[in-house]
Structures are given as structure tokens and as C-alpha cells.
Design a protein around this motif. Sequence first.
Motif, PDB file in Angstrom:
ATOM      1  N   VAL A  51       0.838  -1.202   0.000  1.00 30.48           N
ATOM      2  CA  VAL A  51       0.000   0.000   0.000  1.00 30.48           C
ATOM      3  C   VAL A  51       0.872   1.251   0.000  1.00 30.48           C
ATOM      4  N   ALA A  52       1.897   1.262   0.839  1.00 28.75           N
ATOM      5  CA  ALA A  52       2.788   2.425   0.904  1.00 28.75           C
ATOM      6  C   ALA A  52       3.479   2.658  -0.429  1.00 28.75           C
ATOM      7  N   ALA A  53       3.866   1.554  -1.092  1.00 28.32           N
ATOM      8  CA  ALA A  53       4.547   1.692  -2.378  1.00 28.32           C
ATOM      9  C   ALA A  53       3.612   2.258  -3.440  1.00 28.32           C
ATOM     10  N   GLU A  74      18.803  -4.421  -4.057  1.00 35.49           N
ATOM     11  CA  GLU A  74      17.717  -4.551  -3.088  1.00 35.49           C
ATOM     12  C   GLU A  74      17.152  -3.182  -2.715  1.00 35.49           C
ATOM     13  N   GLN A  75      18.024  -2.201  -2.530  1.00 30.66           N
ATOM     14  CA  GLN A  75      17.568  -0.852  -2.181  1.00 30.66           C
ATOM     15  C   GLN A  75      16.736  -0.242  -3.313  1.00 30.66           C
ATOM     16  N   VAL A  76      17.170  -0.447  -4.544  1.00 34.94           N
ATOM     17  CA  VAL A  76      16.420   0.083  -5.687  1.00 34.94           C
ATOM     18  C   VAL A  76      15.071  -0.619  -5.798  1.00 34.94           C
ATOM     19  N   TYR A  77      15.088  -1.940  -5.588  1.00 29.10           N
ATOM     20  CA  TYR A  77      13.817  -2.682  -5.651  1.00 29.10           C
ATOM     21  C   TYR A  77      12.828  -2.145  -4.617  1.00 29.10           C
ATOM     22  N   LYS A  78      13.298  -1.972  -3.380  1.00 33.66           N
ATOM     23  CA  LYS A  78      12.405  -1.516  -2.316  1.00 33.66           C
ATOM     24  C   LYS A  78      11.986  -0.054  -2.507  1.00 33.66           C
ATOM     25  N   ALA A  79      12.806   0.727  -3.206  1.00 34.65           N
ATOM     26  CA  ALA A  79      12.491   2.137  -3.407  1.00 34.65           C
ATOM     27  C   ALA A  79      11.554   2.361  -4.583  1.00 34.65           C
ATOM     28  N   VAL A  80      11.727   1.590  -5.649  1.00 33.54           N
ATOM     29  CA  VAL A  80      11.002   1.882  -6.886  1.00 33.54           C
ATOM     30  C   VAL A  80      10.221   0.681  -7.416  1.00 33.54           C
ATOM     31  N   CYS A  81      10.915  -0.427  -7.600  1.00 31.67           N
ATOM     32  CA  CYS A  81      10.350  -1.562  -8.346  1.00 31.67           C
ATOM     33  C   CYS A  81       9.205  -2.264  -7.621  1.00 31.67           C
ATOM     34  N   ILE A  82       9.213  -2.212  -6.290  1.00 39.49           N
ATOM     35  CA  ILE A  82       8.211  -2.947  -5.517  1.00 39.49           C
ATOM     36  C   ILE A  82       6.793  -2.477  -5.800  1.00 39.49           C
ATOM     37  N   SER A  83       6.638  -1.215  -6.221  1.00 44.96           N
ATOM     38  CA  SER A  83       5.297  -0.683  -6.450  1.00 44.96           C
ATOM     39  C   SER A  83       4.544  -1.487  -7.505  1.00 44.96           C
ATOM     40  N   CYS A  84       5.250  -2.084  -8.451  1.00 48.22           N
ATOM     41  CA  CYS A  84       4.598  -2.942  -9.459  1.00 48.22           C
ATOM     42  C   CYS A  84       4.971  -4.409  -9.263  1.00 48.22           C
ATOM     43  N   LYS A 126      13.421   3.130 -16.667  1.00 42.03           N
ATOM     44  CA  LYS A 126      13.958   3.154 -15.301  1.00 42.03           C
ATOM     45  C   LYS A 126      12.856   3.102 -14.243  1.00 42.03           C
ATOM     46  N   GLY A 127      11.752   2.486 -14.589  1.00 44.94           N
ATOM     47  CA  GLY A 127      10.645   2.378 -13.651  1.00 44.94           C
ATOM     48  C   GLY A 127      10.063   3.722 -13.274  1.00 44.94           C
ATOM     49  N   GLY A 128      10.366   4.755 -14.059  1.00 44.62           N
ATOM     50  CA  GLY A 128       9.890   6.100 -13.763  1.00 44.62           C
ATOM     51  C   GLY A 128      10.808   6.881 -12.852  1.00 44.62           C
ATOM     52  N   ALA A 129      11.873   6.245 -12.360  1.00 38.45           N
ATOM     53  CA  ALA A 129      12.817   6.919 -11.449  1.00 38.45           C
ATOM     54  C   ALA A 129      14.033   7.361 -12.250  1.00 38.45           C
ATOM     55  N   THR A 130      13.936   8.516 -12.851  1.00 41.06           N
ATOM     56  CA  THR A 130      14.996   8.978 -13.745  1.00 41.06           C
ATOM     57  C   THR A 130      16.290   9.317 -13.018  1.00 41.06           C
ATOM     58  N   ASP A 131      16.238   9.419 -11.668  1.00 43.03           N
ATOM     59  CA  ASP A 131      17.462   9.735 -10.924  1.00 43.03           C
ATOM     60  C   ASP A 131      18.352   8.517 -10.738  1.00 43.03           C
ATOM     61  N   LEU A 132      17.863   7.320 -11.089  1.00 45.08           N
ATOM     62  CA  LEU A 132      18.672   6.112 -10.926  1.00 45.08           C
ATOM     63  C   LEU A 132      19.746   6.043 -12.005  1.00 45.08           C
ATOM     64  N   SER A 133      20.921   5.592 -11.613  1.00 44.72           N
ATOM     65  CA  SER A 133      21.998   5.400 -12.589  1.00 44.72           C
ATOM     66  C   SER A 133      21.770   4.087 -13.326  1.00 44.72           C
ATOM     67  N   ASP A 134      22.465   3.921 -14.448  1.00 46.86           N
ATOM     68  CA  ASP A 134      22.345   2.674 -15.205  1.00 46.86           C
ATOM     69  C   ASP A 134      22.779   1.482 -14.356  1.00 46.86           C
ATOM     70  N   ALA A 140      19.313  -3.746  -9.756  1.00 48.28           N
ATOM     71  CA  ALA A 140      17.923  -4.105  -9.443  1.00 48.28           C
ATOM     72  C   ALA A 140      17.462  -5.264 -10.312  1.00 48.28           C
ATOM     73  N   VAL A 141      17.823  -5.263 -11.583  1.00 50.65           N
ATOM     74  CA  VAL A 141      17.456  -6.359 -12.486  1.00 50.65           C
ATOM     75  C   VAL A 141      18.073  -7.662 -11.990  1.00 50.65           C
ATOM     76  N   ALA A 142      19.347  -7.618 -11.619  1.00 52.12           N
ATOM     77  CA  ALA A 142      20.018  -8.821 -11.114  1.00 52.12           C
ATOM     78  C   ALA A 142      19.367  -9.298  -9.819  1.00 52.12           C
TER      79      ALA A 142
END
Length: 203
Positions: A51-53, A74-84, A126-134, A140-142
Motif C-alpha cells: 500500500v505504501a509503495a 535490493e535498495q532500488v527494488y524496495k524504493a522503486v520496483c516494488i510498487s509494481c 527506469k521504472g519512472g525513477a529517472t534519478d537512478l543510474s544505469d 535491481a534487475v540482477a
Amino acid sequence: MSSENSTMAPGSVIRVLVAVVALVVVAIWLLAKLATSGQIVNAEVMSNEAVAARLKPVGESVASDAAPGMRTGEQVYKAVCISCHGTALAGSPKFGDAGAWAARIAQGYDTLVTHALNGLNAMPAKGGATDLSDDEIKRAVAFMGNAAGGKFTEPPVGGGKPAPHWIRKWPARRSTTASAWPAMLPAPPAHRSSVTRQPGHRV
């Protein structure tokens, strides 16, 4: 026509009233069912984390101690990817679901990274998070692929080279630091000056 014929028997009146009450109850039940349809959801989808995501704006990163560009998969997943990917939203493969990820993992790491960087179907670049580096996207993919059975290597944080596979797989309990090596070596032989010389004996 007599008045007796124009009036209903008391038993008939009771039956009609019971039928009307039953119809009203059924109608109320059907209206309640219609009003609440679609509100029964999976408890997992309504978890606090999910819900928070979903309430968070698209691409907004969760606060992390890591500096930009230094976040782990893991940090990127919990910050961005988890929402979907946390709930399989919009047809995305759910995190940890080996069946949903199998065909994607078979496409290879580079293909998955390309899709994540450039966007695919409902997923924005980039999951909509344009501030993420490549590299953060690659991590996150790995991370997500490996959670579903993949064997991908995350790019190291800080730009260093990843350790060889035989070092990554070496059990931590068997590793020994250089400072511990002297204690593992046998004691050196006694100094020659401590040997007592006997007449006619060569040392």
C-alpha cells in the motif's frame, strides 16, 4: 357479488405479507452485493508495504543511507520496483515468482537490462525513477532475477570489478585474513647460537 367474495381470507393475507417481506430482504441483499462487488482483495495485495509503495508518486525513491548511484539492487527494488513487481501490477512479473520470471530470465541479463532502462509495455524507462543510474538499474534487475532463480551478477557498488566466481562462492568461515597467517605457521627453529657445541661435533 357478495362482500365475502371480495375480501381475502386472513391466511391469504399473511402469505402475501410474508412473500413481500422476503422479496424486500432479497432485494436489499442483492443491492448490498452489487455495492460491495470488486472490494474483496487479496490480503497480500493490501499489505502495508504494498500500500505504501502504491501511494508513493511514480519514481519517488525511498530514503536510503546510500548516495545516488551507490544503491544496491535490493535498495532500488524496495524504493522503486516494488510498487509494481511486489504485487504483479499491470502484468509485471511478481518478485520471487519463478514461473512468471522464467521466460524473461531465459532472454538473458542484457535484454532484461535494456527493457528496464528503456521501458517496456506499461513499465516506463527506469521504472519512472529517472534519478537512478544505469548501474543501479542493472543491480535491481540482477536482484529481482536472482530472487526468481536467475544467476546474474550485480555490478559492484563503487565501480570496482566483481570478485571472481570462486571467491564469491568461497564460504566465509574458511576465509583467513593476512593478519591471521603468522599464527597459522609453525614456529621457527631455535637460533643456531643456542646450540651447545660438543668437541668434535659439527653443527
